[in-house]
Design a protein around this motif. Structure first.
Motif, PDB file in Angstrom:
ATOM      1  N   LEU A  39     -45.718   3.030   4.083  1.00  0.00           N
ATOM      2  CA  LEU A  39     -46.952   2.265   4.153  1.00  0.00           C
ATOM      3  C   LEU A  39     -47.440   2.136   5.588  1.00  0.00           C
ATOM      4  O   LEU A  39     -46.647   1.881   6.490  1.00  0.00           O
ATOM      5  CB  LEU A  39     -46.759   0.853   3.579  1.00  0.00           C
ATOM      6  N   GLU A  43     -52.204  -0.767   5.022  1.00  0.00           N
ATOM      7  CA  GLU A  43     -51.880  -0.900   3.602  1.00  0.00           C
ATOM      8  C   GLU A  43     -50.995  -2.121   3.357  1.00  0.00           C
ATOM      9  O   GLU A  43     -51.179  -2.846   2.361  1.00  0.00           O
ATOM     10  CB  GLU A  43     -51.192   0.363   3.086  1.00  0.00           C
ATOM     11  N   ARG A 146     -45.434   0.962  -5.693  1.00  0.00           N
ATOM     12  CA  ARG A 146     -46.515   1.637  -4.973  1.00  0.00           C
ATOM     13  C   ARG A 146     -46.743   3.088  -5.414  1.00  0.00           C
ATOM     14  O   ARG A 146     -47.898   3.502  -5.595  1.00  0.00           O
ATOM     15  CB  ARG A 146     -46.231   1.553  -3.478  1.00  0.00           C
TER      16      ARG A 146
END
Length: 316
Positions: A39, A43, A146
């Motif tokens: 990430l 994000e 995710r």
């Protein structure tokens, strides 16, 4: 994905229980790509913002007071499998007392079944609010998988940050329910334990099962109403695309959905949402929130199809 290593883990299952949970974890993860969890700072901040703003909007729109769970994690698929091994183990634990004529064979079959189940869910679950039912703790957790959120956003051709926000609102809506009803985990646990205990004796506790199904219909339906009212962007296209996705999939996906009762879960969404929409239309969302004041305010199975009867009862 390494199906051979997954099969090896199942074949090598051992121990005294009816399921080798170490082998379950190894087999499920071997058959499931972990997915990317790299990430960016932007994000990470996006997830935090989505969750925080979902909490604030849901508090305001639903007129319910609740706090976010202590544990909020952005996970890959392997993290999700590890987090849910303990949940599956708690549910199956009452069955451990049963003896079998061929324990080694039975253990391998049970281990394989659990591994396939966790692997399938790990590849498909996008978010999860976990009240940690049947655990010796009052902690609650919130998970976002995710890689699955990214994949489904791409499949549906929708903007990833917008879709991520939609998932956050849905899962935080569940946190709102359990936060507003501290009695709810115990209520669900009692009925779940009654169902599982009777299954070990070869029977089905129909009353406990009916109450459990009715309560979960209320949980799913209220969350649908609340998030639809609170989500601060247009969502009709998201709803239509997600509904189409739930009905789609190849033969294996359809089979797994039937075996795991995911079709029933969809029915709970739809039936519960229709009930609470009718209540909100007749009164308002605050009136719908009365369902969480005490266990007696849960609708009965009959009242789910007659919202007016429920309103008349709880407003006395």
């Amino acid at each position: 994905m390494d199906l051979f290593r997954s099969a090896q883990a199942v074949a090598g299952s051992q121990g005294d229980g009816i399921v080798d949970w170490t082998a379950v974890a190894a087999a499920a993860k071997a058959a499931t790509p972990s997915g990317d969890l790299d990430l960016s700072t932007e994000e990470q901040q996006g997830y935090r913002t989505d969750v925080r703003e979902a909490r604030d909007r849901l508090r305001s729109v639903g007129e319910v007071e609740f706090d976010l769970p202590e544990t909020i994690e952005i996970q890959n698929r392997h993290h999700w499998i590890d987090a849910n091994i303990a949940t599956f183990r708690r549910v199956v634990e009452p069955l451990e007392e049963q003896s079998t004529m061929f324990p080694g064979v039975s253990r391998a079959v049970n281990t394989g079944t659990m591994a396939v189940t966790l692997g399938f869910l790990g590849r498909n679950v996008m978010g999860q609010y976990d009240p940690l039912l049947l655990a010796d703790t009052d902690s609650h957790s919130l998970y976002f998988v995710r890689p699955n959120i990214q994949r489904v956003a791409e499949q549906l051709a929708v903007d990833y940050p917008r879709f991520r926000r939609w998932i956050a609102f849905h899962e935080v809506a569940h946190a709102a329910e359990f936060g507003a009803a501290p009695w709810l985990p115990g209520y669900l646990e009692d009925r779940m334990q009654a169902v599982v205990t009777d299954l070990t004796e070869g029977s089905l506790n129909r009353e406990a099962y009916k109450e459990l199904n009715t309560a979960m219909t209320a949980v799913e339906g209220y969350a649908e109403l609340l998030m639809d009212q609170a989500f601060d962007e247009e969502y009709v296209d998201l709803r239509a695309k997600l509904d189409a996705r739930r009905k789609g999939g190849g033969p294996f996906v359809q089979l797994m959905r039937r075996l795991l009762g995911l079709g029933m879960k969809r029915q709970q969404y739809e039936r519960g949402a229709e009930f609470f929409e009718a209540v909100a239309d007749a009164r308002d969302i605050a009136a719908a929130s009365a369902v969480w004041e005490k266990p007696e305010n849960l609708p009965t199975d009959e009242e789910l199809d007659s919202p007016g009867r429920w309103l008349h009862r709880v407003e006395k």
